[in-house]
Design an enzyme around this catalytic site. Structure first.
Site, PDB file in Angstrom:
ATOM      1  N   ILE A   1       0.839  -1.211   0.000  1.00 16.22           N
ATOM      2  CA  ILE A   1       0.000   0.000   0.000  1.00 16.22           C
ATOM      3  C   ILE A   1       0.873   1.260   0.000  1.00 16.22           C
ATOM      4  O   ILE A   1       0.583   2.236  -0.705  1.00 16.22           O
ATOM      5  CB  ILE A   1      -0.932  -0.004   1.231  1.00 16.22           C
ATOM      6  CG1 ILE A   1      -2.103  -0.958   0.978  1.00 16.22           C
ATOM      7  CG2 ILE A   1      -1.445   1.402   1.529  1.00 16.22           C
ATOM      8  CD1 ILE A   1      -3.020  -1.112   2.175  1.00 16.22           C
TER       9      ILE A   1
ATOM     10  N   GLY B   1       2.335   2.832  -3.290  1.00 15.27           N
ATOM     11  CA  GLY B   1       1.526   3.748  -4.106  1.00 15.27           C
ATOM     12  C   GLY B   1       0.979   4.919  -3.313  1.00 15.27           C
ATOM     13  O   GLY B   1       0.550   5.923  -3.889  1.00 15.27           O
ATOM     14  N   HIS B   2       1.002   4.805  -2.009  1.00 13.72           N
ATOM     15  CA  HIS B   2       0.358   5.825  -1.163  1.00 13.72           C
ATOM     16  C   HIS B   2       1.353   6.290  -0.101  1.00 13.72           C
ATOM     17  O   HIS B   2       1.205   5.900   1.066  1.00 13.72           O
ATOM     18  CB  HIS B   2      -0.904   5.230  -0.515  1.00 13.72           C
ATOM     19  CG  HIS B   2      -1.836   6.249   0.063  1.00 13.72           C
ATOM     20  ND1 HIS B   2      -1.648   6.846   1.275  1.00 13.72           N
ATOM     21  CD2 HIS B   2      -2.970   6.787  -0.429  1.00 13.72           C
ATOM     22  CE1 HIS B   2      -2.622   7.689   1.532  1.00 13.72           C
ATOM     23  NE2 HIS B   2      -3.448   7.672   0.516  1.00 13.72           N
ATOM     24  N   PHE B   3       2.361   7.084  -0.383  1.00 15.18           N
ATOM     25  CA  PHE B   3       2.690   7.620  -1.697  1.00 15.18           C
ATOM     26  C   PHE B   3       4.179   7.400  -1.917  1.00 15.18           C
ATOM     27  O   PHE B   3       4.933   7.332  -0.932  1.00 15.18           O
ATOM     28  CB  PHE B   3       2.402   9.125  -1.743  1.00 15.18           C
ATOM     29  CG  PHE B   3       0.956   9.475  -1.613  1.00 15.18           C
ATOM     30  CD1 PHE B   3       0.092   9.376  -2.704  1.00 15.18           C
ATOM     31  CD2 PHE B   3       0.452   9.910  -0.401  1.00 15.18           C
ATOM     32  CE1 PHE B   3      -1.233   9.728  -2.578  1.00 15.18           C
ATOM     33  CE2 PHE B   3      -0.881  10.253  -0.281  1.00 15.18           C
ATOM     34  CZ  PHE B   3      -1.735  10.162  -1.373  1.00 15.18           C
TER      35      PHE B   3
ATOM     36  N   ILE C   1       2.193   7.068   3.737  1.00 13.62           N
ATOM     37  CA  ILE C   1       1.284   7.361   4.851  1.00 13.62           C
ATOM     38  C   ILE C   1       0.084   6.420   4.785  1.00 13.62           C
ATOM     39  O   ILE C   1      -0.285   5.936   3.715  1.00 13.62           O
ATOM     40  CB  ILE C   1       0.785   8.828   4.855  1.00 13.62           C
ATOM     41  CG1 ILE C   1       0.166   9.197   3.507  1.00 13.62           C
ATOM     42  CG2 ILE C   1       1.914   9.778   5.212  1.00 13.62           C
ATOM     43  CD1 ILE C   1      -0.534  10.555   3.501  1.00 13.62           C
TER      44      ILE C   1
END
Lengths: 99, 156
Positions: free
Chosen positions: B34, B37-39, B44
């Site tokens: 996760i 891609g975030h970020f 976060i």
């Protein structure tokens, strides 16, 4: 002091963003005002808080599903106001019995 | 946290059914896809997962209040505020309180902190119904034991 109907109508208007003047005692919450079950949860929360009661939504729903009651008995607003008045009276009777 | 299984709560710290409150801990993993891609360069926790963590915390509380006889399902999220970034590896402490118990529904407020810093808060509404499938009840029992659910608090 405003009537039970007026308080309910104000709650519905505010919760569901429905113009207050379109909400009548004869209005059916679902059929006429288009209130869905999720919005009705919000309304029930506000009514419970405003009147200090716990509307027996599950019991009412069961009665309708079992054919023992019609939706009009609970969801036409003047009837809903009557049901709320009954619940408030029962609560007050319980409180005076306990004291 | 086992994000792949949407298990966000690691431990029940406190359950007070009289006060209708719960405190739980949720350990944000140090690494996870996760965060790729975030970020990129600034990992976060997504706000939706923080909201879900607050919902699961509240859900464990509602389960206790209903004596594990009814399963809560998230129905409404209000006033969800992401007040600060939550980074990989941080420990969330989440507090939830039942604000109202209606017929077939409950309204909670929840707050998540890292240390003393408030990171997010929300008002949540749940519908709760009798367990729709025995498998779900078995699963929730197993999960409850895994996170140290204080069943003695319910038995009181």
């Amino acid at each position: 002091m405003s009537s039970t109907f007026d308080q309910i109508a104000n709650i519905i208007a505010e919760t569901c963003d429905i113009p207050r003047d379109t909400i009548k005692p004869e209005s059916h919450a679902i059929d006429d005002l288009g209130i869905d079950s999720l919005d009705f949860l919000d309304i029930a929360f506000a009514i419970d808080k405003a009147f200090g009661i716990k509307m027996p939504l599950e019991k009412w729903t069961q009665e309708v599903n079992d054919g023992k009651a019609t939706t009009e008995q609970y969801f036409v607003l003047k009837n809903l106001a009557d049901r709320i008045d009954e619940l408030v009276a029962a609560k007050n009777a319980g409180a005076s019995t306990a004291s | 946290m086992q994000l792949e299984y949407f298990q966000l709560i690691d431990r029940i710290v406190d359950l007070n059914l009289g006060e209708r409150t719960i405190t739980v801990e949720a350990q944000v993993p140090q690494t996870h896809t996760i965060f790729e891609g975030h970020f990129p360069g600034f990992p976060i926790m997504p706000g939706v997962l923080l909201t879900e963590a607050m919902a699961q915390s509240s859900g464990w509380l509602v389960l206790g209040v209903t004596n594990f006889e009814r399963m809560p399902f998230l129905a409404m999220v209000k006033e969800a505020k992401m007040r600060g970034f939550v980074s990989p590896g941080q420990l969330l402490t989440i507090e939830a309180k039942i604000e109202h118990e209606g017929s077939g529904f409950a309204v909670t407020s929840a707050k998540a902190r890292v240390g003393t810093e408030l990171k997010c808060s929300a008002a949540l509404t749940f519908r709760h119904i009798p367990f729709p499938d025995p498998k779900l009840r078995v699963y929730m029992d197993a999960m409850a034991h895994k996170i140290g659910y204080p069943f003695q608090a319910i038995a009181k």
